[in-house]
Design an enzyme around this catalytic site. Structure first.
Site, PDB file in Angstrom:
ATOM      1  N   CYS A 100      -3.009  -0.112  -3.202  1.00 22.84           N
ATOM      2  CA  CYS A 100      -2.856   1.035  -3.763  1.00 22.84           C
ATOM      3  C   CYS A 100      -1.434   0.764  -4.598  1.00 22.84           C
ATOM      4  O   CYS A 100      -1.473   0.296  -5.835  1.00 22.84           O
ATOM      5  CB  CYS A 100      -2.518   2.064  -2.820  1.00 22.84           C
ATOM      6  SG  CYS A 100      -2.830   3.757  -3.530  1.00 22.84           S
ATOM      7  N   LEU A 101      -0.415   1.365  -4.137  1.00 24.75           N
ATOM      8  CA  LEU A 101       0.804   0.893  -5.140  1.00 24.75           C
ATOM      9  C   LEU A 101       1.146  -0.431  -5.306  1.00 24.75           C
ATOM     10  O   LEU A 101       1.533  -0.981  -6.378  1.00 24.75           O
ATOM     11  CB  LEU A 101       2.042   1.514  -4.630  1.00 24.75           C
ATOM     12  CG  LEU A 101       3.374   1.305  -5.201  1.00 24.75           C
ATOM     13  CD1 LEU A 101       3.408   2.034  -6.292  1.00 24.75           C
ATOM     14  CD2 LEU A 101       4.595   2.003  -4.534  1.00 24.75           C
ATOM     15  N   THR A 144       9.212   9.544  41.439  1.00 21.20           N
ATOM     16  CA  THR A 144       7.846  10.613  41.167  1.00 21.20           C
ATOM     17  C   THR A 144       8.615  11.867  40.822  1.00 21.20           C
ATOM     18  O   THR A 144       7.465  12.629  40.302  1.00 21.20           O
ATOM     19  CB  THR A 144       7.043  10.704  42.394  1.00 21.20           C
ATOM     20  OG1 THR A 144       7.839  11.555  43.445  1.00 21.20           O
ATOM     21  CG2 THR A 144       6.544   9.294  43.004  1.00 21.20           C
ATOM     22  N   HIS A 166      -7.507   1.859  -0.017  1.00 25.99           N
ATOM     23  CA  HIS A 166      -7.026   1.497   1.311  1.00 25.99           C
ATOM     24  C   HIS A 166      -8.037   0.952   2.229  1.00 25.99           C
ATOM     25  O   HIS A 166      -8.602   1.693   3.033  1.00 25.99           O
ATOM     26  CB  HIS A 166      -6.470   2.954   2.152  1.00 25.99           C
ATOM     27  CG  HIS A 166      -5.084   3.252   1.145  1.00 25.99           C
ATOM     28  ND1 HIS A 166      -3.794   2.921   1.608  1.00 25.99           N
ATOM     29  CD2 HIS A 166      -5.057   4.408   0.367  1.00 25.99           C
ATOM     30  CE1 HIS A 166      -3.059   3.565   0.784  1.00 25.99           C
ATOM     31  NE2 HIS A 166      -3.640   4.165  -0.035  1.00 25.99           N
ATOM     32  N   GLU A 171      -7.643  -0.836   4.672  1.00 29.63           N
ATOM     33  CA  GLU A 171      -7.071  -0.872   6.110  1.00 29.63           C
ATOM     34  C   GLU A 171      -7.464   0.558   6.899  1.00 29.63           C
ATOM     35  O   GLU A 171      -7.824   0.341   8.131  1.00 29.63           O
ATOM     36  CB  GLU A 171      -5.552  -0.775   6.374  1.00 29.63           C
ATOM     37  CG  GLU A 171      -4.874   0.428   5.701  1.00 29.63           C
ATOM     38  CD  GLU A 171      -4.756   0.369   4.108  1.00 29.63           C
ATOM     39  OE1 GLU A 171      -5.485  -0.015   3.563  1.00 29.63           O
ATOM     40  OE2 GLU A 171      -3.740   1.254   3.848  1.00 29.63           O
ATOM     41  N   GLY A 226       2.875   2.946  -1.298  1.00 27.49           N
ATOM     42  CA  GLY A 226       3.861   3.597  -1.188  1.00 27.49           C
ATOM     43  C   GLY A 226       4.036   4.589  -2.377  1.00 27.49           C
ATOM     44  O   GLY A 226       3.091   4.788  -3.350  1.00 27.49           O
TER      45      GLY A 226
END
Ligand code: GLN
Length: 546
Positions: free
Chosen positions: A382-383, A189, A508, A510, A355
């Site tokens: 994208c890329l 601890t 994107h 995601e 990228g």
């Protein structure tokens, strides 16, 4: 009035403060509170937009176009609530604001100092979200580790704000590490005591200690920590290593952290939080009935965090389809025409990643050619989409040397080029096409089947675009633009009609995927990969023709 919860970290970095903040937020949200999370990053960059992913992992993008720390992605994925520019603040931004004001003469001749000017600006930014009236609770995560020189003004700001707000309107949660010493056979601890001591020296008393540990924290250890750190014993929380980040809210619930927080803030906590949707997701995640293997072709493959949102989007879409997604990272720099078939062997789908720059492009192009010619599901982001356009131009349209002007400014066939409004920009930071833009989808397309809507909004982070001069050539050879920006006519989605599933998107998807609402394109891609796997199995088991 909104209540404030500050999250600090001690002993070591990488303890997962962002996941804890998001998990606590989830529990409070599941009790009906309106919660948001903010990250304060003590580095001097204005935002992580200019950082190499190797430095800081993925750069996440909000709807309103902020380039932010990847923890904001966790906040959105857990809460299904959008974040904004106000949710990520860096030291660079704080100083920029103060220095701009100084140059304007707003300080009327005063000497500008860390205290009070920088700390006031930090406090102003912490309170901005509370002032909107949209939230009951604001969670502010302080990046870095207590004791770092650069986080001192943030700790001082918390101290001042806690004093100003009063003890029932804010609290401090300190995340710490309780290491296990194998030689002694004990949990230790002392590092926690020291890091709390450092907070106390700065005038901040934590209310709750969340202790990362590999082993259970017994009552004796909890009591010891409580006694040395001036906290209630039930406010010493055990945080064991979890199988999945999505288990952490359930673990925190087991430790009653939501009740402890609400009691301290004098907010009602009757009944239990409604986590039925979350638990349903966890059950599907842990009991898949299928499995697919998907290749992620990119150049930042050594660092897991570089493609964080893509990985998480696969987890959401996989769970929704009761399908485990085995994501295989493939370094595009190691791919060439001779080894591509071997390296992509056994994959049921291939995603080519976003990228920047020239490195690894040739490998991406050979991967795309391979999946296009062999009917393997392809998803370009994208890329990745831009590479699909370049590959098609070279190998289907016969445009020799076709390229993006990002990699080959003098190419004879600039099928991807700089947007008009980007041509005169010299500054790198914050100048890309950023944030959510609308896209109109054509009805007779795969994109329409996937989204089941004609108008969508997705987030962007790029400078280069499909060059519409060549659109007719592409369309007559079978690559269609199935989604465009309605105002500027920019191509947002391309797809190949005569292919089982070949979709490239300039945006994107995601960034919009959450546990509650997986991204439609990831859902479609996982389903297509599963179908591809099944058709391979059928072909293998069919009796041969001769
Ligand atoms: N480098 C490309 C551009 O700027 C793609 C960016 C990306 O993949 N995010 O347009």
């Amino acid at each position: 009035m909104a209540k404030y919860l500050f999250v600090t970290g001690g002993v070591s970095s990488s303890l997962g403060k962002g996941i804890f903040a998001a998990s606590i937020a989830k529990l409070l949200q599941a009790r009906g509170y309106r919660v948001t999370i903010q990250k304060l990053d003590p580095y001097i960059n204005i935002d992580p937009g200019t950082l190499n992913p190797y430095e800081h992992g993925e750069c996440y993008v909000t709807n309103d176009g902020a380039e932010t720390d990847l923890d904001l992605g966790h906040y959105e994925r857990f809460l299904n609530v959008r974040t904004s520019q106000a949710n990520n603040v860096t030291t660079g931004r704080v100083y920029q604001t103060v220095i701009d004001k100084e140059r304007r003469g707003d300080y009327l001749g005063k000497t500008i100092q860390v205290i009070p000017h920088i700390t006031n600006e930090i406090q102003r930014r912490i309170q901005l979200l509370g002032e909107t009236g949209d939230y009951d609770i604001i969670i502010t995560e302080i990046g870095g580790t207590v004791g770092d020189i650069e986080s001192l003004p943030y700790i001082e700001s918390i101290r001042q704000l806690s004093w100003q707000l009063g003890k029932h309107d804010c609290l401090v949660i300190h995340l710490t590490l309780v290491p296990y010493l194998a030689a002694a056979g004990e949990l230790k601890t002392k590092p926690t005591q020291h890091s709390v001591k450092m907070l106390l020296e700065a005038g901040v008393q934590p209310d709750i200690l969340v202790c990362r540990t590999e082993y259970p924290l017994g009552q004796d250890i909890r009591r010891k920590i409580a006694r040395f750190c001036n906290v209630n014993i039930n406010a010493v929380i055990e945080a064991r290593d979890a199988d999945s980040i999505y288990d952490v809210p359930i673990e925190m619930l087991r430790e009653n952290i939501d009740r402890i927080v609400l009691a301290k803030l004098r907010l009602p906590s009757s009944g239990e939080p409604d986590l039925s949707g979350w638990k349903g997701f966890l059950a599907r995640l842990k009991n898949p009935v299928n499995e697919v293997r998907i290749g992620l072709v990119g150049k930042y493959t050594e660092l897991q965090d570089a493609y964080k949102s893509i990985q998480e989007a696969f987890i959401h879409a996989g769970a929704a389809n009761e399908c485990a997604v085995d994501l295989v990272h493939i370094n595009s720099e190691l791919l060439d025409a001779d080894n591509v078939a071997k390296k992509l062997q056994g994959l049921h789908g291939v995603l080519v990643a976003p990228g920047f720059g020239e490195r690894g492009i040739d490998g991406k192009l050979v991967a795309i050619r391979h999946v296009r010619e062999n009917g393997i599901p392809f998803f370009g982001i994208c890329l990745g989409m831009q590479c699909a356009v370049v590959e098609f131009a070279r190998n289907v349209l016969g445009f020799k040397g076709a390229h993006s002007t990002e990699m080959a400014p003098k190419t004879k066939f600039p099928v991807i080029g700089l947007m008009a409004e980007q041509k005169d920009i010299e500054e790198m930071g914050g100048t890309m096409r950023l944030g959510a833009y609308p896209c109109k989808i054509f009805k007779r397309s795969r994109a329409y089947q996937i989204y089941n809507r004609q108008r969508i909004e997705e987030r962007h982070r790029h400078r280069y675009e499909f060059n519409n001069t060549y659109l007719k050539d592409f369309e007559s050879a079978g690559m269609m633009a199935s989604g465009v920006n309605p105002e500027q006519n920019l191509v947002e989605i391309v797809e190949i009609k005569d292919h089982p599933w070949f979709v490239g998107v300039q945006f994107h998807p995601e960034f919009n995927s959450t546990v509650e609402s997986p991204a439609p394109l990831f859902m479609g891609f996982v389903q297509a990969s599963l179908q591809h796997k099944q058709s391979l199995a059928e072909a293998a088991s069919a009796p041969s023709a001769n």
